[in-house]
Write a protein that holds these residues in place. Structure first.
Motif, PDB file in Angstrom:
ATOM      1  N   ALA A  53      42.277  43.020  38.932  1.00  0.00           N
ATOM      2  CA  ALA A  53      40.956  43.754  39.436  1.00  0.00           C
ATOM      3  C   ALA A  53      40.057  43.376  38.853  1.00  0.00           C
ATOM      4  N   MET A  54      38.858  43.227  39.617  1.00  0.00           N
ATOM      5  CA  MET A  54      37.351  43.362  38.537  1.00  0.00           C
ATOM      6  C   MET A  54      36.601  44.185  39.165  1.00  0.00           C
ATOM      7  N   PRO A  55      35.414  44.076  38.423  1.00  0.00           N
ATOM      8  CA  PRO A  55      34.144  44.989  38.555  1.00  0.00           C
ATOM      9  C   PRO A  55      33.548  45.315  39.219  1.00  0.00           C
ATOM     10  N   ALA A  56      33.035  45.990  40.149  1.00  0.00           N
ATOM     11  CA  ALA A  56      32.133  45.863  42.093  1.00  0.00           C
ATOM     12  C   ALA A  56      31.051  46.620  41.714  1.00  0.00           C
ATOM     13  N   ALA A  57      29.855  47.116  42.349  1.00  0.00           N
ATOM     14  CA  ALA A  57      28.878  48.062  42.627  1.00  0.00           C
ATOM     15  C   ALA A  57      29.214  49.527  42.161  1.00  0.00           C
ATOM     16  N   GLY A  58      28.544  50.368  41.319  1.00  0.00           N
ATOM     17  CA  GLY A  58      28.654  51.873  40.931  1.00  0.00           C
ATOM     18  C   GLY A  58      29.760  52.159  40.449  1.00  0.00           C
TER      19      GLY A  58
ATOM     20  N   GLY B 242      38.646  40.227  32.198  1.00  0.00           N
ATOM     21  CA  GLY B 242      38.325  39.932  31.090  1.00  0.00           C
ATOM     22  C   GLY B 242      38.060  41.649  30.547  1.00  0.00           C
ATOM     23  N   ALA B 243      38.808  42.570  31.286  1.00  0.00           N
ATOM     24  CA  ALA B 243      39.155  43.612  29.939  1.00  0.00           C
ATOM     25  C   ALA B 243      39.927  43.786  28.612  1.00  0.00           C
ATOM     26  N   PRO B 244      40.157  44.333  28.281  1.00  0.00           N
ATOM     27  CA  PRO B 244      41.236  44.175  26.857  1.00  0.00           C
ATOM     28  C   PRO B 244      42.034  44.928  27.468  1.00  0.00           C
TER      29      PRO B 244
END
Length: 175
Positions: free
Chosen positions: A152-157, A122-124
């Motif tokens: 990869a994907m976003p995670a906490a923090g 989801g990140a350009p």
């Protein structure tokens, strides 16, 4: 194509495996039996069609290693052919994989391993080199347009984690 995919020193092993976890386990077992060097690549490839399965590829740095692997795998009853089945393998073993444990920065992942690029769902734009990535000791990049790419994907923090989880919940596990 990446260097691991254009080398003439590659083999495909078809053991009739149907699941990625079993294919990963078999790759590790074969790598240990063959005493593969750290600069070898071992990948899984999905085969679709009448008989869906996961085949394995081994890419070795020299003809003598290829010949030895071919002889030993064939003697072990494995169906082995020369070359890789396709250019989009999922790397399980590759240079530097052993150093990808715990939490590292994206820059560390790129400098310590054969991974060429990290992308974020989801990140350009690619993540900054100082972005922390929690590996979960399970880093499976995939060959894309000749480069070894970790999704990869976003995670906490504000951290990232590899998209592929180490212990996925099987489909319909609660039924």
């Amino acid at each position: 194509m990446g260097p691991a995919l254009v080398t003439p020193y590659a083999l495909t092993v078809d053991a009739g495996t149907r699941e990625l976890r079993a294919a990963d386990h078999l790759l590790r077992s074969l790598a240990a039996e063959l005493a593969l060097p750290e600069d070898a690549f071992a990948c899984t490839h999905l085969v679709r069609g009448a008989r869906p399965r996961v085949v394995l590829s081994l890419t070795l740095p020299s003809e003598p290693l290829l010949s030895t692997a071919l002889e030993r795998l064939t003697a072990g009853g494995h169906a082995v052919t020369r070359g890789v089945p396709d250019p989009v393998g999922r790397a399980v073993l590759y240079p530097g994989v052993a150093s990808l444990t715990g939490t590292l920065t994206v820059g560390d992942v790129l400098s310590r391993s054969a991974i060429d690029r990290v992308t974020v769902l989801g990140a350009p734009e690619p993540p900054a080199p100082d972005t922390p990535l929690t590996t979960r000791d399970h880093v499976r990049p995939q060959w894309q347009d000749g480069a070894l790419v970790l999704t990869a994907m976003p995670a906490a923090g504000g951290t990232l984690v590899p998209f592929e989880v180490p212990d996925p919940t099987p489909c319909c596990a609660d039924h």
